[in-house]
Design an enzyme around this catalytic site. Structure first.
Site, mmCIF file in Angstrom:
data_model
loop_
_atom_site.group_PDB
_atom_site.id
_atom_site.type_symbol
_atom_site.label_atom_id
_atom_site.label_comp_id
_atom_site.label_asym_id
_atom_site.label_seq_id
_atom_site.Cartn_x
_atom_site.Cartn_y
_atom_site.Cartn_z
ATOM 1 N N LYS A 76 0.925 -1.162 0.057
ATOM 2 C CA LYS A 76 0.044 0.052 0.144
ATOM 3 C C LYS A 76 0.873 1.212 0.175
ATOM 4 O O LYS A 76 0.483 2.339 -0.448
ATOM 5 C CB LYS A 76 -0.774 -0.047 1.307
ATOM 6 C CG LYS A 76 -2.130 1.008 0.990
ATOM 7 C CD LYS A 76 -3.114 0.711 2.322
ATOM 8 C CE LYS A 76 -4.152 1.705 2.517
ATOM 9 N NZ LYS A 76 -4.939 1.521 3.541
ATOM 10 N N GLU A 181 -11.339 5.653 4.386
ATOM 11 C CA GLU A 181 -11.279 4.937 5.503
ATOM 12 C C GLU A 181 -12.162 5.583 6.578
ATOM 13 O O GLU A 181 -12.964 5.231 7.101
ATOM 14 C CB GLU A 181 -9.804 4.489 5.808
ATOM 15 C CG GLU A 181 -9.533 3.588 4.943
ATOM 16 C CD GLU A 181 -7.888 3.270 5.045
ATOM 17 O OE1 GLU A 181 -7.139 4.093 5.666
ATOM 18 O OE2 GLU A 181 -7.345 2.649 3.874
#
Ligand code: AMP
Length: 628
Positions: A76, A181
């Site tokens: 990521k 998120e």
């Protein structure tokens, strides 16, 4: 209007260190966080390659210390970035696996798989993790899953979002939506507390994970979730705290033993794992110890660290978090005392010093611990997923409005960035600006698209560029540039020149090393091949185990004198020689073909069963003789 899709839809939190998957359970009216085959509700975002197989999740992480250069984690941190990015260059030095510059300056990971060199881009590794999360959901639901919502840090830029979406596609998923998120966490929090949200509430989400840090402030009223501002750092999290501790212990080891372990990937990996464990201990204890046998050149390493020392070595990172909290509030034009709830998300939000600083910042306000920091994001993603599901009836009636995290604009005269969409604008959004030519008879204009907050264009991030043809005209001739951001936060830019009804329109394409359609298709194919290889390996292991189990059974019978003494010498010889052959097959690590095990098992079964039948027949003949 929310676009709806047929079939089951899951929510995936694709984390730097761990990933998590959730699904809305209509019968229970809530989200179920799904455990993996090891019984864990989060799965390490880790993929490993060995001489015989590919491993994903816990299985990959568990063998990391013995196979460091082929165990990939942290992708990521790479996704959507260029190899030359200073962050990639810094990270590269700390990873035990090899990263090189591939086509289009794309970071490319090199591993050894089944004895051959293999190259992967970050999207491919992320797609493997996404496939695993999908399989976890499919095993639980006992049905195929196609649709998913995937979360990204709010601060992910356009290219990181696109690359994440591509990873989903390579995994064969229909990515219904990419959501932020912290926004997902707010949905989770809101759903759990829904009774309290009749009046307007300002919720501050503090999300400190393994590799990223995100904060958002949302206003919630009557199930309307409106993000007011978002800020963060896509490269700040638990692993940075681990790295500080790792550097500390490497120095300590050197001082004590005059040996530098930093160049030994295996030793470094073991020490890193121990540091992460010690860090977790320091969240509930004031001191943690590290004990590693024969870590380097046979030397044992035993040391300890206090919570105070850990806090001291990371203090500037913790303070950086608080500065971001402050700037997010400033962006939202909100006073700290207007915040009703401060919600903690992400594993690293458990660190006591972080909690203390945050509580002090909010003038002693109690922090909300009611949601599980590891699962809140997947929980929220699953809620978002169900909002897009056609079949589910008991959908919570929520409306979500997110914002764009970075300003977007074009370069104008004097190398200045002219902002078309300022940061923290609600999405989806479409904005058009008019620009003029700077010279007489200018036949083209180059449109350079940037994201970022700096005045000088080159201090920002170049997303792409294209040119627009113009008719000959004196300077000051106008053209329009239109920016569109969709609900996933993904940008499209077009330009048009309108004179005498002529239109010329161009849409920005992938300038930043995004995968082309052809590359994605090829990777989808490769992912299928890998899956087939994994399956083949599984079948081989099953066949070998079945043979091994049968050999064990035969050996047990042969050891039993009352049975083996009844065998004819020929049968005994046949069985013994078949067992010798079977044993050598089991021990042959080079044996590739499943059918060899399957066929031999059949042969062995036939030899053994026919011999046993003779004994049984002999016994029953004897019995019938004595009966008569
Ligand atoms: P996430 O990305 O939200 O899954 O967070 C993972 C990060 O949280 C990793 O860096 C973990 O080491 C860290 N973490 C998990 N539990 C704790 C804890 N009790 N104390 C400190 N850090 C933790």
């Amino acid at each position: 209007m929310t676009e709806k899709y047929e079939g089951v839809a899951i929510g995936i939190d694709l984390g730097t260190t761990y990933s998590c998957v959730g699904v809305w359970q209509e019968q229970n009216d809530r989200v179920e966080i799904i455990h993996n085959d090891q019984g864990n509700r989060t799965t390490p975002s880790c993929v490993a390659f060995t001489n015989s197989q590919r491993l994903i999740g816990d299985a990959a992480k568990n063998q990391a210390a013995t196979n460091p250069s082929n165990t990939i984690f942290d992708v990521k941190r790479l996704i959507g970035r260029k190899y030359s990015d200073s962050i990639v260059q810094m990270d590269r030095l700390l990873w035990p696996f090899k990263v090189i510059s591939g086509a289009n300056n794309k970071p490319t990971i090199i591993v050894k798989y089944m004895g051959k060199e293999k190259r992967f881009v970050a999207e491919e590794i992320s797609s493997v993790i996404l496939s695993k999360m999908r399989e976890i959901a499919e095993a639980f639901l006992e049905s195929p899953v196609k649709n998913a919502v995937i979360t990204v840090p709010a601060y992910f830029n356009d290219s990181q979002r696109r690359a994440t979406k591509d990873a989903g596609e390579i995994a064969g998923l229909n990515v219904m939506r990419i959501i932020n998120e912290p926004t997902a966490a707010a949905l989770a929090y809101g759903l759990q507390k829904r009774a309290n949200f009749v009046d307007k509430r300002n919720i501050f989400i503090f999300d400190l994970g393994g590799g990223t840090f995100d904060v958002s402030i949302l206003t919630v009223k009557d199930n309307n979730y409106e993000v007011k501002a978002t800020a963060g750092d896509t490269h700040l999290g638990g692993e940075d705290f681990d790295n500080r501790m790792l550097t500390h212990f490497v120095k300590k080891f050197k001082k004590k033993n005059n040996e530098d372990i930093s160049r030994n990937p295996k030793a470094l990996r073991r020490l890193r794992t121990a540091c992460e464990r010690a860090k977790r201990t320091l969240s509930y204890d004031t001191e943690a110890t590290i004990e590693l046998d024969a870590i380097y050149k046979g030397i044992d390493f035993s040391s300890s660290i206090t919570r105070a020392k850990f806090e001291e070595m990371n203090m500037n990172l913790f303070e950086k978090c608080m500065e971001t909290v402050n700037s997010c509030l400033a962006d939202a034009k909100m006073e700290k005392n207007s915040v009703d709830d401060v919600v903690l998300v992400g594993g690293s939000s458990r660190i006591p010093k972080v909690r203390q600083l945050l509580q002090e910042f909010f003038q002693g306000k109690e922090l909300c611990n009611s949601i599980n920091p590891d699962e809140a994001v997947a929980y929220g993603a699953a809620i978002q997923a169900v909002l897009h599901s056609e079949s589910v009836k008991s959908v919570p009636n929520l409306v979500l409005r997110d914002v764009t995290p970075l300003s977007l604009g074009v370069s104008i005269r004097g190398d200045i960035m002219s902002v078309v969409i300022p940061r923290n604008t609600s999405i989806p959004v479409k904005r058009t600006n008019e620009y003029v030519t700077t010279e007489d008879d200018q036949s083209t204009v180059l449109i350079k698209v940037y994201e970022g907050e700096r005045l000088k264009d080159s201090d920002n991030n170049l997303l792409g560029l294209f040119s627009l043809s113009l008719p000959l005209a004196p300077r000051g001739h106008p053209h329009k540039v239109c920016f569109t951001i969709d609900a996933d936060g993904i940008l499209n830019v077009s330009a048009v020149e309108e004179t005498s009804g002529n239109k010329n329109e161009i849409t920005i394409t992938n300038e930043k090393g995004r995968l082309s359609r052809g590359q994605i298709e090829r990777m989808i194919q490769e992912a299928e091949n890998f899956k087939a290889q994994d399956m083949k390996f599984k079948k081989k292991v099953e066949a070998r185990n079945a043979l091994d189990d049968y050999l064990y059974k035969v050996r047990k019978v042969m050891k039993n004198d009352s049975t083996s003494s009844k065998l004819t010498p020929v049968d005994k010889e046949k069985i013994n020689s078949a067992m010798t052959k079977g044993k050598s097959l089991i021990g042959d690590s080079q044996q590739e073909d499943t059918f060899v095990f399957v066929d031999f098992l059949k042969e062995l079964e036939s030899i053994f069963e026919s011999a046993m039948n003779k004994i049984n027949k002999g016994d029953s003949d004897e019995k019938s003789d004595s009966d008569s």
